[in-house]
Design an enzyme around this catalytic site. Structure first.
Site, mmCIF file in Angstrom:
data_model
loop_
_atom_site.group_PDB
_atom_site.id
_atom_site.type_symbol
_atom_site.label_atom_id
_atom_site.label_comp_id
_atom_site.label_asym_id
_atom_site.label_seq_id
_atom_site.Cartn_x
_atom_site.Cartn_y
_atom_site.Cartn_z
ATOM 1 N N ASP A 279 -30.494 25.300 13.696
ATOM 2 C CA ASP A 279 -30.623 24.901 14.823
ATOM 3 C C ASP A 279 -29.262 23.955 15.344
ATOM 4 O O ASP A 279 -28.834 23.204 14.888
ATOM 5 C CB ASP A 279 -31.648 23.919 14.920
ATOM 6 C CG ASP A 279 -32.105 23.563 16.274
ATOM 7 O OD1 ASP A 279 -31.567 23.813 17.315
ATOM 8 O OD2 ASP A 279 -33.231 22.857 16.434
ATOM 9 N N GLY A 305 -33.613 29.283 13.245
ATOM 10 C CA GLY A 305 -33.170 28.407 14.219
ATOM 11 C C GLY A 305 -33.995 27.466 14.688
ATOM 12 O O GLY A 305 -34.963 26.851 14.040
ATOM 13 N N HIS A 306 -33.988 27.136 16.195
ATOM 14 C CA HIS A 306 -34.816 25.991 16.658
ATOM 15 C C HIS A 306 -35.985 26.405 16.689
ATOM 16 O O HIS A 306 -37.091 25.411 16.339
ATOM 17 C CB HIS A 306 -34.051 26.123 17.895
ATOM 18 C CG HIS A 306 -34.701 24.648 18.835
ATOM 19 N ND1 HIS A 306 -34.496 23.466 18.661
ATOM 20 C CD2 HIS A 306 -35.516 24.772 19.974
ATOM 21 C CE1 HIS A 306 -35.247 22.590 19.659
ATOM 22 N NE2 HIS A 306 -35.745 23.576 20.269
ATOM 23 N N PHE A 307 -36.518 27.479 17.062
ATOM 24 C CA PHE A 307 -38.009 27.984 17.062
ATOM 25 C C PHE A 307 -38.349 28.643 15.778
ATOM 26 O O PHE A 307 -38.541 29.790 15.882
ATOM 27 C CB PHE A 307 -38.310 28.681 18.382
ATOM 28 C CG PHE A 307 -38.244 28.129 19.487
ATOM 29 C CD1 PHE A 307 -39.153 26.968 19.948
ATOM 30 C CD2 PHE A 307 -37.345 28.341 20.887
ATOM 31 C CE1 PHE A 307 -39.265 26.448 21.245
ATOM 32 C CE2 PHE A 307 -37.586 27.486 21.857
ATOM 33 C CZ PHE A 307 -38.236 26.488 22.032
#
Length: 330
Positions: A279, A305-307
């Site tokens: 992320d 990553g972020h999601f």
């Protein structure tokens, strides 16, 4: 599109930290205690609305209502749809509820003159939402915006919170000490039109897609429906002004960090940290500090990553089930 990509370049150049791929302070991975089959699809999910202070709050609900409850709190710029893959993995065993905040998803989007778009107010709405649906005790799953909203509620009502799952959600200064946050901090210090203009590209399709694909192991496994749906909501007239106001309000969150950390130390809520380590918004530098205050917390750094739920919902669900079974003691 190229100007959006160029604008995002400094954000994408955030500090890259190298962490071991194995879990730190993590309990050994374990299969669910029982072999009970999970809900096979979203067919078991109900889509409901409840009114909170005159605002219609949409929420997803699944699982037996007399089972232990899990409250799922989404991030930016998405909605409860980010949990579409996780809910069926939990609903055979738990009562799962996932609201959309005002201005997000299917909930009402009051005009800014009629509603205060701040993290303090969103936390009040979610707190009243739990009361409106009759939930008095629950575990929390918090991601991104869900962390400052959920931690406000937990610190105010520690007796209600049975456990916390943190996924790329911040409560420490280390978690926002990277290049992505520099223009945001400039806006917090000076809420000028010029500083706001630097942030507005983050409300466009290129940036929304970037949040989903940056750091993913295999972008072909990330559904384009996710960023397309998020962008459609954000493209509604007036919504980007709401988003900018909440970017400014995010600057109020660091001032609460000491209070939230004190809550962690005093009440020692069982915590599972599942963090997409690639992320660029909330890097893993923000994950390990939780262990200072919660030494018994489980920390798992995931190669995504972020999601993180887009690629690793099955893995996260498998980690949650034994954790929650122990934490909630049911």
């Amino acid at each position: 599109m190229m100007h959006i990509i160029r604008t995002l370049a400094p954000f994408a150049a955030a500090i890259t930290l190298v962490f071991a791929s194995h879990a730190t302070h993590a309990a050994p991975a374990a299969a669910p205690a029982k072999a009970a089959p999970n809900v096979a699809s979203t067919a078991g999910v109900s889509y409901r609305t409840v009114k909170v202070d005159g605002v219609n709050i949409f929420y997803r609900e699944a699982g037996p209502k007399d089972a232990p409850t899990i409250l799922l709190l989404h991030g930016f710029p998405t909605s409860s749809q980010m949990f579409r893959n996780l809910i069926p993995l939990l609903a055979d065993r738990y009562h799962v509820i996932a609201p959309d905040y005002p201005g997000y998803g299917q909930s009402d989007m009051p005009a800014m003159k009629d509603f205060t778009y701040s993290f303090d107010n969103l936390a009040k709405v979610v707190d009243k939402f739990t009361e409106a649906v009759g939930v008095t005790k629950y575990a929390m799953y918090v991601q991104d915006y869900g962390a400052p909203i959920g931690f406000r509620i937990a610190a105010a009502h520690p007796e209600r919170v049975t456990a916390i799952v943190v996924q790329n959600g911040n409560a420490y200064d280390e978690g926002i000490d990277n290049d992505f946050w520099k223009p945001m901090k400039q806006y917090w210090a000076d809420k000028s039109e010029a500083n706001g203009a630097k942030l507005r590209p983050l409300f466009e399709l290129g940036a929304t897609k970037w949040q989903y694909t940056e750091g993913a192991r295999d972008v072909t496994r990330i559904s384009p429906d996710a960023w397309t749906v998020d962008q459609a909501y954000m493209d509604r007239p007036g919504n980007k002004d709401i988003q900018l106001e909440l970017f400014y309000s995010y600057g109020s969150n660091p001032g609460h960090y000491a209070q939230w950390q004190s809550y962690f130390r005093k009440h020692q809520p069982p915590m599972l940290i599942v963090w997409g380590k690639n992320d660029k918004i909330f890097p893993p530098a923000g994950a390990s500090p939780y262990l200072r205050d919660l030494p018994k917390a489980q920390l798992h750094l995931l190669d995504t990553g972020h999601f993180a739920l887009e690629e690793d919902s099955a893995k996260i669900g498998a980690l949650m089930r034994p954790f929650l079974a122990k934490a909630m003691r049911k």
